[in-house]
Design an enzyme around this catalytic site. Structure first.
Site, mmCIF file in Angstrom:
data_model
loop_
_atom_site.group_PDB
_atom_site.id
_atom_site.type_symbol
_atom_site.label_atom_id
_atom_site.label_comp_id
_atom_site.label_asym_id
_atom_site.label_seq_id
_atom_site.Cartn_x
_atom_site.Cartn_y
_atom_site.Cartn_z
ATOM 1 N N SER A 49 46.460 40.298 35.070
ATOM 2 C CA SER A 49 45.429 41.114 35.713
ATOM 3 C C SER A 49 44.110 40.347 35.680
ATOM 4 O O SER A 49 43.859 39.556 34.779
ATOM 5 C CB SER A 49 45.289 42.461 35.013
ATOM 6 N N GLY A 50 43.295 40.572 36.684
ATOM 7 C CA GLY A 50 42.022 39.868 36.778
ATOM 8 C C GLY A 50 42.065 38.710 37.749
ATOM 9 O O GLY A 50 41.053 38.051 37.970
ATOM 10 N N CYS A 51 43.227 38.450 38.313
ATOM 11 C CA CYS A 51 43.369 37.388 39.306
ATOM 12 C C CYS A 51 43.455 38.026 40.689
ATOM 13 O O CYS A 51 44.152 39.020 40.874
ATOM 14 C CB CYS A 51 44.640 36.572 39.053
ATOM 15 N N GLN A 52 42.746 37.437 41.638
ATOM 16 C CA GLN A 52 42.800 37.938 43.010
ATOM 17 C C GLN A 52 44.191 37.702 43.600
ATOM 18 O O GLN A 52 44.739 38.544 44.290
ATOM 19 C CB GLN A 52 41.734 37.255 43.851
ATOM 20 N N SER A 53 44.752 36.537 43.327
ATOM 21 C CA SER A 53 46.109 36.209 43.762
ATOM 22 C C SER A 53 47.090 36.750 42.729
ATOM 23 O O SER A 53 46.712 37.089 41.616
ATOM 24 C CB SER A 53 46.274 34.691 43.863
#
Length: 138
Positions: A49-53
């Site tokens: 979590s916390g990644c755009q991809s």
């Protein structure tokens, strides 16, 4: 396990690139070296979590306590960033990973200056997740 360069070689190769376009291409090429991630590991438990991809990272200790890292992303540049992170942590135990601050290495590459804010946040999320997985094994 993927054939990734040692951190010193990675830094030398990065420095040999003439411009940021070449550096991005090198990062993408590193991502192509990652072993394929089995479909059963592409699940919410391994999703960072916390990644755009979409980014999946799996850590497994071997019999000597060295963490084996597996990862993938649906974005080529992010997959390359995973490979850069893995090259810094390859061959280390959970304790060594928890104690190692890799941020100075990224600062020496000036990588964060050339990533979008969302990519920088995703990189931080990957580092936090790997360190948390390592800490959970201690």
């Amino acid at each position: 396990m993927a054939s990734l360069p040692e951190p010193q070689k990675l830094a030398r190769n990065f420095a040999r690139c003439n411009d940021w376009e070449e550096k991005y291409l090198y990062v993408i090429e590193l991502g192509e070296r990652l072993d394929p991630l089995p479909d059963e590991w592409r699940n919410p438990e391994n999703l960072i979590s916390g990644c755009q991809s979409q980014v999946w990272i799996v850590t497994q200790p071997d019999e000597q306590g060295v963490l084996i890292l597996h990862g993938d992303s649906d974005a080529a540049i992010v997959k390359g960033l995973i490979a850069v992170v893995f090259s810094l942590y390859q061959g280390l135990t959970a304790q060594e990973i928890v104690e190692l601050d890799v941020r100075p290495f990224f600062e020496s590459l000036a990588l964060n200056q050339h990533l979008t804010p969302s990519r920088s946040q995703g990189l931080e999320a990957m580092l936090r997740a790997i360190r948390a997985h390592a800490a959970a094994l201690l």
